[in-house]
Write an enzyme that holds these catalytic residues in place. Structure first.
Site, mmCIF file in Angstrom:
data_model
loop_
_atom_site.group_PDB
_atom_site.id
_atom_site.type_symbol
_atom_site.label_atom_id
_atom_site.label_comp_id
_atom_site.label_asym_id
_atom_site.label_seq_id
_atom_site.Cartn_x
_atom_site.Cartn_y
_atom_site.Cartn_z
ATOM 1 C CG ASP A 154 90.879 109.799 41.296
ATOM 2 O OD1 ASP A 154 90.062 110.685 41.631
ATOM 3 O OD2 ASP A 154 90.548 108.642 41.016
ATOM 4 N N GLY B 214 85.960 98.561 39.770
ATOM 5 C CA GLY B 214 86.511 99.754 39.176
ATOM 6 C C GLY B 214 85.850 100.109 37.858
#
Length: 396
Positions: free
Chosen positions: A214, A100
């Site tokens: 998102d 990430g």
């Protein structure tokens, strides 16, 4: 999000009227000092032990002093409870499934439950440097609040000396993006099912006053029956109806024009992202090529006509264009609008009924488990040894 301040310690000390956040020292790099943190950690553990009930009485002054926790711990409370190294969870790292923006997402085996989880690891120093503390807390707060069949379930969350840990259910069939890249063609029946599941979960979130911000294929996982699980609430926030957001965030190719221009925007932005996703599933390509920044991307979105290929049915093409409407108020966004849409004729939006049958396309494409990245080199930097070997066998 705000950028990190460039003030040095000497600058700060010479400016008596300048307000300094309590974690400024951590932000400037002290959190990387293992010796200093070890001292603070030991202090925190000592304080924690002293707070246990005791028959001995202490002066009031001492009680007040004992309840003061180090900033590197208290900053992340209460969303990230303190778990000391002596009370570590019995976890074993099986691999790294993703990297990430802040830290890795690991595949771990939990010994007591005999179950595999996904564990997001966030370095505290990086969280403070990027000024994303509130965002991390909001992510945990939201995922504790929501419970839906098409949302990846949150497990435990805690903090160590140098990291925050967020544990979620593990989806072994990968994500929708991997399926999209592997499949030469996704039939419209499967697209209809996926669309109905995403409509169901987005309506649920919006009714709770939560905007995801998102929605993209990489954040949609597939369970063992091929159904969807919306994940990664790192950019989500509570947004009561009637209020607007202004932060430019998300993934450029999926962002609505009102987000790209800095707002105001609301829950309707999630529906635009769904339109981009459905366009890509149906056409095999994104409606607008990605740009390097939000200004260039806004120009491309404003100039786009969103012409759907002739190979896509008229009903699906109609749905996509209504989702990709550039005017938020005219965009599809209510459940009754989807229920009456021609593309969803005779389609249910009940999660239990949608999950009744497995998704054949996913099961056919799934020949073996998604490869686990093995090049993650951060095992030695954890607050305890997660690579230890357990007596219980670890599932493959």
């Amino acid at each position: 999000m705000g950028a990190a301040s460039s003030n040095t310690k000497s600058d700060i000390s010479s400016s008596p009227n300048l307000w300094v956040p309590p974690w400024k020292g951590l932000w400037n790099g002290e959190i990387q000092s293992s010796s200093r943190l070890s001292q603070l950690w030991d202090t925190g553990r000592t304080i924690k032990n002293k707070l246990k009930p005791s028959h001995q009485t202490s002066p009031p002054e001492e009680k007040v002093a004992e309840r003061t926790l180090p900033q590197c711990i208290s900053l992340f409370l209460p969303e990230f409870p303190l778990w000391s190294p002596t009370a570590q969870p019995e976890l074993k790292i099986l691999g790294c499934v993703a990297k990430g923006s802040l830290g890795p997402v690991l595949k771990v085996f939990h010994g007591p439950e005999q179950k595999i989880f996904a564990l997001k690891v966030l370095p505290k120093g990086e969280v403070l440097r990027r000024n994303t503390l509130r965002q991390c807390k909001e992510e945990v707060s939201i995922q504790r609040q929501v419970k839906h069949p098409f949302i990846q379930c949150l497990g435990e969350s805690w903090q160590g000396q140098r990291h925050l840990f967020i544990m979620c259910n593990y989806c072994s069939y990968g994500d929708l993006y991997t399926l999209w890249m592997s499949a030469k063609h996704i039939d419209e029946d499967t697209i209809r099912l996926f669309a109905a599941e995403l409509v169901s979960v987005l309506v649920y979130l919006h009714n709770l006053g939560i905007i995801h911000r998102d929605v993209k294929m990489e954040n949609i996982l597939l369970d063992e029956r091929g159904h969807l699980k919306l994940s990664d609430f790192g950019l989500s926030r509570h947004l009561p109806f009637g209020e607007c957001a202004y932060t430019i965030c998300g993934t450029l190719q999926y962002m609505a024009p009102e987000v790209l221009c800095g707002g105001p925007y609301s829950h309707s932005a999630d529906w635009f992202s769904l339109g981009v996703l459905l366009f890509a599933l149906a056409a095999g390509e994104f409606p607008v090529a990605s740009a390097t920044d939000h200004v260039s991307m806004l120009e491309r979105v404003n100039d786009a006509t969103y012409e759907v290929p002739d190979t896509v049915s008229r009903s699906l093409s109609h749905l996509i264009k209504e989702l990709l409407c550039k005017l938020p108020r005219q965009r599809l966004r209510y459940l009754h609008q989807f229920k009456s849409h021609i593309f969803f004729r005779r389609m249910t939006f009940d999660p239990a009924l949608l999950q009744k049958s497995p998704v054949d396309l996913v099961l056919k494409m799934r020949k073996s488990e998604v490869p686990i990245q093995s090049d993650f080199g951060g095992f030695e930097d954890f607050d305890w040894d997660l690579t230890q070997t357990f007596e219980v066998p670890c599932p493959a």
